[in-house]
Write an enzyme that holds these catalytic residues in place. Structure first.
Site, PDB file in Angstrom:
ATOM      1  N   TYR A  53     -12.610  35.400   0.794  1.00 50.47           N
ATOM      2  CA  TYR A  53     -14.006  35.464   1.261  1.00 50.47           C
ATOM      3  C   TYR A  53     -14.336  35.673   2.872  1.00 50.47           C
ATOM      4  CZ  TYR A  53     -15.467  33.998  -3.730  1.00 50.47           C
ATOM      5  OH  TYR A  53     -15.298  34.041  -4.802  1.00 50.47           O
ATOM      6  N   HIS A 128      -7.090  32.719  -8.231  1.00 50.65           N
ATOM      7  CA  HIS A 128      -7.887  33.633  -8.109  1.00 50.65           C
ATOM      8  C   HIS A 128      -8.042  34.668  -9.360  1.00 50.65           C
ATOM      9  CE1 HIS A 128     -11.126  35.331  -5.359  1.00 50.65           C
ATOM     10  NE2 HIS A 128     -11.591  35.344  -6.592  1.00 50.65           N
ATOM     11  N   SER A 208     -20.841  34.340 -10.949  1.00 52.67           N
ATOM     12  CA  SER A 208     -22.083  35.262 -10.926  1.00 52.67           C
ATOM     13  C   SER A 208     -22.943  34.864 -12.017  1.00 52.67           C
ATOM     14  CB  SER A 208     -21.778  36.788 -11.331  1.00 52.67           C
ATOM     15  OG  SER A 208     -21.072  37.188  -9.976  1.00 52.67           O
ATOM     16  N   PRO A 209     -23.430  33.636 -12.038  1.00 54.19           N
ATOM     17  CA  PRO A 209     -24.037  32.945 -13.405  1.00 54.19           C
ATOM     18  C   PRO A 209     -25.540  33.447 -13.320  1.00 54.19           C
ATOM     19  CG  PRO A 209     -24.158  31.417 -11.661  1.00 54.19           C
ATOM     20  CD  PRO A 209     -23.056  32.468 -11.087  1.00 54.19           C
ATOM     21  N   LEU A 210     -26.157  34.162 -12.511  1.00 56.73           N
ATOM     22  CA  LEU A 210     -27.271  34.753 -12.320  1.00 56.73           C
ATOM     23  C   LEU A 210     -27.240  36.223 -12.816  1.00 56.73           C
ATOM     24  CD1 LEU A 210     -28.655  32.816  -9.270  1.00 56.73           C
ATOM     25  CD2 LEU A 210     -29.172  32.231 -11.940  1.00 56.73           C
ATOM     26  N   GLY A 211     -25.943  36.748 -12.638  1.00 58.68           N
ATOM     27  CA  GLY A 211     -25.891  38.438 -12.700  1.00 58.68           C
ATOM     28  C   GLY A 211     -26.778  38.951 -13.544  1.00 58.68           C
ATOM     29  N   SER A 216     -36.360  39.941  -7.281  1.00 57.26           N
ATOM     30  CA  SER A 216     -37.750  40.681  -7.494  1.00 57.26           C
ATOM     31  C   SER A 216     -38.245  39.826  -8.966  1.00 57.26           C
ATOM     32  CB  SER A 216     -37.841  42.162  -7.563  1.00 57.26           C
ATOM     33  OG  SER A 216     -36.680  42.704  -8.459  1.00 57.26           O
ATOM     34  N   GLY A 220     -44.531  39.192 -10.891  1.00 57.78           N
ATOM     35  CA  GLY A 220     -44.819  39.533 -12.028  1.00 57.78           C
ATOM     36  C   GLY A 220     -44.272  39.412 -13.445  1.00 57.78           C
TER      37      GLY A 220
HETATM   38  N1  LIG Z   1     -13.566  33.907  -9.474  1.00 59.13           N
HETATM   39  C1  LIG Z   1     -14.039  35.152  -9.126  1.00 59.13           C
HETATM   40  O1  LIG Z   1     -13.597  35.954  -9.409  1.00 59.13           O
HETATM   41  C2  LIG Z   1     -15.663  35.188  -8.580  1.00 59.13           C
HETATM   42  C3  LIG Z   1     -16.098  36.389  -8.690  1.00 59.13           C
HETATM   43  C4  LIG Z   1     -17.618  36.480  -8.010  1.00 59.13           C
HETATM   44  C5  LIG Z   1     -18.042  35.487  -7.603  1.00 59.13           C
HETATM   45  N2  LIG Z   1     -17.373  34.238  -7.662  1.00 59.13           N
HETATM   46  C6  LIG Z   1     -18.008  32.773  -7.253  1.00 59.13           C
HETATM   47  O2  LIG Z   1     -19.180  32.759  -7.953  1.00 59.13           O
HETATM   48  C7  LIG Z   1     -20.393  32.581  -7.137  1.00 59.13           C
HETATM   49  C8  LIG Z   1     -21.508  32.858  -7.758  1.00 59.13           C
HETATM   50  O3  LIG Z   1     -21.548  34.147  -7.903  1.00 59.13           O
HETATM   51  P1  LIG Z   1     -22.605  35.332  -7.131  1.00 59.13           P
HETATM   52  O4  LIG Z   1     -22.656  34.763  -5.813  1.00 59.13           O
HETATM   53  O5  LIG Z   1     -21.541  36.704  -7.081  1.00 59.13           O
HETATM   54  O6  LIG Z   1     -23.429  35.716  -7.974  1.00 59.13           O
HETATM   55  P2  LIG Z   1     -24.949  34.958  -8.582  1.00 59.13           P
HETATM   56  O7  LIG Z   1     -24.713  33.452  -8.310  1.00 59.13           O
HETATM   57  O8  LIG Z   1     -25.136  35.394  -9.880  1.00 59.13           O
HETATM   58  O9  LIG Z   1     -26.044  35.373  -7.611  1.00 59.13           O
HETATM   59  C9  LIG Z   1     -26.113  35.134  -6.402  1.00 59.13           C
HETATM   60  C10 LIG Z   1     -27.503  35.886  -5.779  1.00 59.13           C
HETATM   61  O10 LIG Z   1     -28.608  35.106  -6.526  1.00 59.13           O
HETATM   62  C11 LIG Z   1     -29.727  34.918  -5.715  1.00 59.13           C
HETATM   63  N3  LIG Z   1     -30.258  33.588  -6.172  1.00 59.13           N
HETATM   64  C12 LIG Z   1     -29.297  32.456  -6.298  1.00 59.13           C
HETATM   65  N4  LIG Z   1     -30.242  31.412  -6.722  1.00 59.13           N
HETATM   66  C13 LIG Z   1     -31.550  31.934  -6.863  1.00 59.13           C
HETATM   67  C14 LIG Z   1     -32.651  31.392  -7.083  1.00 59.13           C
HETATM   68  N5  LIG Z   1     -32.733  30.155  -7.632  1.00 59.13           N
HETATM   69  N6  LIG Z   1     -33.906  32.245  -7.128  1.00 59.13           N
HETATM   70  C15 LIG Z   1     -33.765  33.471  -6.894  1.00 59.13           C
HETATM   71  N7  LIG Z   1     -32.398  34.097  -6.597  1.00 59.13           N
HETATM   72  C16 LIG Z   1     -31.279  33.235  -6.400  1.00 59.13           C
HETATM   73  C17 LIG Z   1     -28.945  34.718  -4.388  1.00 59.13           C
HETATM   74  O11 LIG Z   1     -29.957  35.315  -3.388  1.00 59.13           O
HETATM   75  P3  LIG Z   1     -30.059  34.897  -1.903  1.00 59.13           P
HETATM   76  O12 LIG Z   1     -28.810  35.943  -1.240  1.00 59.13           O
HETATM   77  O13 LIG Z   1     -31.474  35.840  -1.426  1.00 59.13           O
HETATM   78  O14 LIG Z   1     -29.763  33.719  -1.554  1.00 59.13           O
HETATM   79  C18 LIG Z   1     -27.763  35.705  -4.448  1.00 59.13           C
HETATM   80  O15 LIG Z   1     -28.012  37.042  -3.723  1.00 59.13           O
HETATM   81  C19 LIG Z   1     -19.689  33.250  -5.766  1.00 59.13           C
HETATM   82  O16 LIG Z   1     -20.592  32.776  -4.645  1.00 59.13           O
HETATM   83  C20 LIG Z   1     -18.243  32.848  -5.756  1.00 59.13           C
HETATM   84  O17 LIG Z   1     -18.238  31.563  -5.072  1.00 59.13           O
HETATM   85  C21 LIG Z   1     -16.062  34.049  -8.251  1.00 59.13           C
END
Ligand SMILES: NC(=O)c1ccc[n+]([C@@H]2O[C@H](COP(=O)([O-])OP(=O)(O)OC[C@H]3O[C@@H](n4cnc5c(N)ncnc54)[C@H](OP(=O)(O)O)[C@@H]3O)[C@@H](O)[C@H]2O)c1
Length: 298
Positions: A53, A128, A208-211, A216, A220
């Site tokens: 990272y 990883h 990426s649990p919020l994917g 936005s 709305g």
């Molecule tokens: N093992 C693997 O291969 C792998 C791959 C990818 C990711 N990961 C891990 O998984 C973690 C999570 O995945 P991710 O960061 O890719 O995606 P994510 O958690 O699905 O989404 C992160 C995005 O969602 C937004 N967000 C988070 N909480 C929110 C809320 N309560 N309300 C509104 N928006 C919100 C954040 O916005 P803001 O930026 O504006 O705060 C951020 O841009 C990573 O950080 C990493 O540690 C692991």
């Protein structure tokens, strides 16, 4: 915050993914540290990072060093915080991601991660991604050696199928405590792995649990409830008066007692909002709606 289990460690049920704080598009140091501190203030005690990272052209471990600095400057207690890092991937100068599961690389990478995180043992070290050029058992053998040498305390694997989970359990025994796969309202392909983890008592960390639920989407609400993919999440969010992201995380927590989401954040507000999902218990009707198609239709 309510707790969940990773091996013999209890951590807050919602963790923090620190990738957005460490790769391209990352915020400045002050905001990055404030984001980690906001998560800790909200009861988060699991911080997910990786040696890979860092922005393209950056140095391995920039994300781990950021986490270390944020913990060092935090005013509260940090002895219950588990830092989960990963090894076996790298970055190319043009922004790509590489994979390297060779035992010699993993041994060296883990030792360097330990130094950046303040010494051995690393609390949770995750392989990883499987390297197609290296038999998976060989990469896992290196993790076993790292455990035996005291460099790593607990081990996890990531981006794996059920067969690899069973193989890892054979090689790592009860030191294997977690599986980190992509899983979200929109991406549910790892259902079999999530179920196997529940059966075996392994933590399942959806990445990426919020994917798909964009920022936005907070606005709305009524139009968004017609969204064929995420409408159900927006409807429950409106009824509960919370963000759809919090609903998505609460739904993940309800998938199984061993699920531990690690939402990413680059702002204190989002880190705080996500942490609040640990206090949101969805009812059977809400869960049935969200368990169906992502939009909630039958
Ligand atoms: N093992 C693997 O291969 C792998 C791959 C990818 C990711 N990961 C891990 O998984 C973690 C999570 O995945 P991710 O960061 O890719 O995606 P994510 O958690 O699905 O989404 C992160 C995005 O969602 C937004 N967000 C988070 N909480 C929110 C809320 N309560 N309300 C509104 N928006 C919100 C954040 O916005 P803001 O930026 O504006 O705060 C951020 O841009 C990573 O950080 C990493 O540690 C692991």
């Amino acid at each position: 915050m309510r707790l969940r289990t990773l091996g013999d460690v209890r951590v807050g049920a919602v963790g923090l993914g620190t990738m957005p704080l460490s790769i391209e598009g990352r915020p400045d140091e002050a905001r990055a540290v404030a984001t980690v501190h906001a998560a800790l203030d909200a009861g988060v005690t699991l911080l997910d990072t990786a040696d890979s990272y860092h922005p393209p052209g950056g140095a391995p471990g920039e994300g781990e060093l950021l986490v270390s600095r944020a913990l060092a400057s935090y005013g509260g207690r940090t002895d219950g915080v588990l830092v989960a890092t990963k090894g076996g991937r790298g970055r190319t100068a043009d922004g790509g991601w590489t994979v390297d599961g060779r035992p010699a690389h993993l041994r060296r990478a883990a030792e360097e991660s330990a130094r950046r995180l303040g010494g051995t043992p690393i609390g949770l070290y995750q392989l990883h991604k499987p390297d197609p050029a290296v038999p998976y058992a060989e990469s896992l053998g290196a993790i076993r050696e790292l455990i035996d040498a005291g460099t790593v305390r607990l081990a996890g694997i990531s981006n794996v199928d059920t067969e690899r989970i069973l193989l890892a359990r054979e090689i790592l025994g009860d030191r294997l405590v977690s599986v980190q796969n992509r899983y979200s309202p929109a991406v549910r392909e790892s259902e079999a792995e999530l179920r196997l983890c529940a059966e075996l008592g392994l933590a399942f960390l959806p990445w990426s649990p919020l994917g798909g639920i964009s920022r936005s989407s907070l606005d709305g609400a009524s139009a968004l409830e017609a969204d064929p993919e995420f409408g159900g999440f927006h409807r429950v969010a409106r009824e509960r008066g919370v963000s759809p992201q919090r609903v998505a995380l609460a739904w993940l927590l309800a998938r199984s007692e061993t699920v531990l989401p690690i939402p990413g954040a680059s702002r204190p507000e989002t880190a705080r909002d996500s942490a609040g999902a640990a206090g949101l218990c969805l009812g059977p009707e809400e869960l049935a709606l969200l368990d169906g198609r992502p939009g909630g239709a039958a």
